[in-house]
Scaffold this motif. Sequence first.
Motif, short mmCIF file in Angstrom:
data_model
loop_
_atom_site.label_atom_id
_atom_site.label_comp_id
_atom_site.label_asym_id
_atom_site.label_seq_id
_atom_site.Cartn_x
_atom_site.Cartn_y
_atom_site.Cartn_z
N GLY A 3 18.49 -2.18 -7.47
CA GLY A 3 18.45 -2.52 -6.05
C GLY A 3 17.16 -2.11 -5.36
N VAL A 4 16.07 -2.05 -6.12
CA VAL A 4 14.78 -1.60 -5.60
C VAL A 4 13.73 -2.67 -5.86
CG1 VAL A 4 12.94 0.13 -5.87
CG2 VAL A 4 15.33 0.84 -5.94
N PRO A 36 7.05 -0.01 10.93
CA PRO A 36 8.17 -0.62 10.20
C PRO A 36 8.03 -0.42 8.70
CG PRO A 36 6.61 -2.32 10.76
CD PRO A 36 6.08 -1.04 11.38
N LEU A 37 6.91 0.17 8.29
CA LEU A 37 6.63 0.45 6.89
C LEU A 37 6.37 1.95 6.79
CD1 LEU A 37 5.87 -0.89 4.03
CD2 LEU A 37 3.51 -0.60 4.82
N GLN A 38 7.33 2.70 6.26
CA GLN A 38 7.20 4.15 6.19
C GLN A 38 7.31 4.62 4.75
OE1 GLN A 38 6.07 6.05 8.38
NE2 GLN A 38 7.05 5.91 10.37
N MET A 39 6.34 5.42 4.36
CA MET A 39 6.29 5.94 3.00
C MET A 39 6.72 7.40 2.94
SD MET A 39 3.03 6.19 0.41
CE MET A 39 3.26 6.20 -1.37
N ALA A 40 7.50 7.75 1.95
CA ALA A 40 7.69 9.15 1.58
C ALA A 40 6.62 9.42 0.54
CB ALA A 40 9.09 9.39 1.03
N TYR A 45 9.59 3.33 1.68
CA TYR A 45 9.19 3.27 0.27
C TYR A 45 8.62 4.59 -0.22
CZ TYR A 45 4.19 2.75 1.53
OH TYR A 45 2.91 2.94 1.98
N ILE A 46 8.56 4.72 -1.53
CA ILE A 46 7.84 5.81 -2.19
C ILE A 46 6.76 5.16 -3.06
CG2 ILE A 46 9.81 7.37 -2.15
CD1 ILE A 46 10.25 6.74 -5.12
N GLY A 81 18.13 5.96 -1.78
CA GLY A 81 18.26 4.91 -0.76
C GLY A 81 16.97 4.31 -0.26
N PHE A 82 15.88 4.38 -1.04
CA PHE A 82 14.63 3.77 -0.63
C PHE A 82 14.60 2.29 -1.03
CE2 PHE A 82 13.68 8.19 -0.38
CZ PHE A 82 12.74 8.31 0.64
#
Length: 704
Positions: free
Chosen positions: A408-409, A573-577, A304-305, A361-362
Amino acid sequence: MKNLFFASLILFAFSTIAEAQQLKSPEGKFVMEFSLQNDGTPTYNLKYKNKEVIKTSKLGLELKDDKKSLLNDFTVVDSKTSTFDETWKPVWGEVDKIRNHYNELAVTLNQKGTERQIVIRFRLFDDGLGFRYEFPTQKNLTYFVIKEERSQFAMAGDHTAFWIPGDYDTQEYDYTKSKLSEIRGLSQKAYTANVSQKNFSPTGVQTALMMKTNDGLYINLHEAALINYSCMHLNLDDKSMTFTSWLTPDAKGDKGYMQAPSHSPWRTVMVSDDAREILASKMTYNLNDPSKIENTSWIKPVKYIGVWWEMITGKSSWSYTNDFPTVQLGVSDFSKAKPNGTHGANNANVKKYIDFAAANGFDAVLVEGWNEGWEDWFGHSKDYVFDFVTPYPDFDVKGLHEYAKSKGVKIIMHHETSGSVRNYERHMDAAYKFMNDNGYDAVKSGYVGDILPRGENHYNQWIVNHYQYAIEKAADYKIMVNAHEAVRPTGIARTYPNLIGNESARGTEYQAFGGSKPNHVTVLPFTRLIGGPMDYTPGIFEMDISKMNPDNKSHVNSTIANQLALYVTMYSPLQMAADTPENYNRFPDAFQFIKDVAVDWSESKYIEAEPGDFITVARKAKGTNNWFVGNVNGETARTSNIDFSFLEKGKKYTATIYADAKDAHYKTNPQAYTIKKIAVTNKSKLSQLSVPGGGYAISIIETK
């Protein structure tokens, strides 16, 4: 007289040894011995490959308002051994299957004079020891209050430790590396300012505690399955080098309200002569119960962002208006207030992030500051802070949901409690239902500031139970939880895999609050991540925070290559940009790695590791034949040497290497990096420079 002395000595030895019971790990590397001292005090010791790890250490609990505590006068009335071996599949993780193999010893003790019974259960794995106290149903021990748990961990030497000071309210400290004997002298310097904190001892430290002995053993002390109990800290007697458990008290000073039948969490000791095995251990998860969520199909790893970093740096604000000196929900009329012009969670800005997420693609966008109440949310000991359902006038809940859905988000909900747990529990059902109604399936919760009710601490039993209640209630609504400022995890995500993230340590946000040590990310996987994944929020590309906010002179102590590597080394399993779209658009070639890297894995190989110095990890993306490698480096430049033997034999791959430039440095030249592509097979080898505070990241894609 001499004969009488020797007879007494033999009798003493027999009375001690008669109760001794030995337990070996499945492969025989560990030997644990349980015994009772002459006065009936339970003790244990632990060896690894014939090396002493834990010297003879006492066990027991001190009770409040009781003439006799659960410390001594015990006799062994029963002893059972067993073996367990299973393989289970996690919903998400570093691997797609986990072996749970241990030998167990359960000792039932009866206390003379009270006829109370406790069971001390030991489980010895090939990577370490777990033990806990159990209180069976009985007439003479029903309700009781714990004054203090007295579990000891007697170290066999003055080990090197990576520690943060003991604190009832926060883990958000930089790690200090020192000898155990030096903790007392360094504790004041290590205890840096935070918005809520309560230090209890100059030799108190928190778990997970990572140590290294002079002869090369790596030792980790922690706990597992913290449920309905206070969080455990450790207090060091620096004369004997013995740690004793130190539980977090409630507002009255009590440390645990118990009702039999019940049990404590597991106390864990991991040991290896290879640092990589500490990182790879799944013992903490194995000491937790299997998943209580039968249908886990709705639990999905997320990249996610967010509308977040711009607030953290001070570029924008959580609050909507400057009109109100104080806010009362239901009284303050935000529809008539003048916007302050800095509010980040406005429709146009959120749509910008949604568009960026969709284009790259997030899965989702986190939005903080969307709801009424941020004008005076912190520092006022205020109970009714938020209702978690009322948006500001410039945040269209339904419109933004439909906009995100069309792209799609998904949008990630944010629930900041301001430490008011009673208020959150009052509103929780309505808040979760609101999420269901508006398409949110994940929430980031926060507990910034002192806990309300006043006098409670973030880590005592009552508040630990609140965090658990929030996770279980969220599961009823099929909501995933990412809890910040909550108690550090202890493997509970096995039982409730909807707990897909925690903060509970010093995360990236501190890079905008003055910075963190450049080797911080080489310590966290050995400490905080032992209990579960961390929402560390990596991916910062602009290291000079003043370019986001001229009033903020902080600097991110990392290179861009290091930031990329964190997506592999800091498993979640939860990665942020975490950076802003504008900063990613400046470095599209480096941003490509963040777009490509997976968040769920079938295999993980720890290639190199030394706490505080470096970590190199390779992971295979679940459902593919593609691998990703990450290396993070500490404060000294080094050459990392790896081979690619983990790749499938006979296959060809294209490796894209994102690395520090030769003149890169976390402080003076953090944005200097190189990108190159090479063909690799499982026979290939690589030597790669990692600069101070740097590293490298590699995507390895099978060549079709």
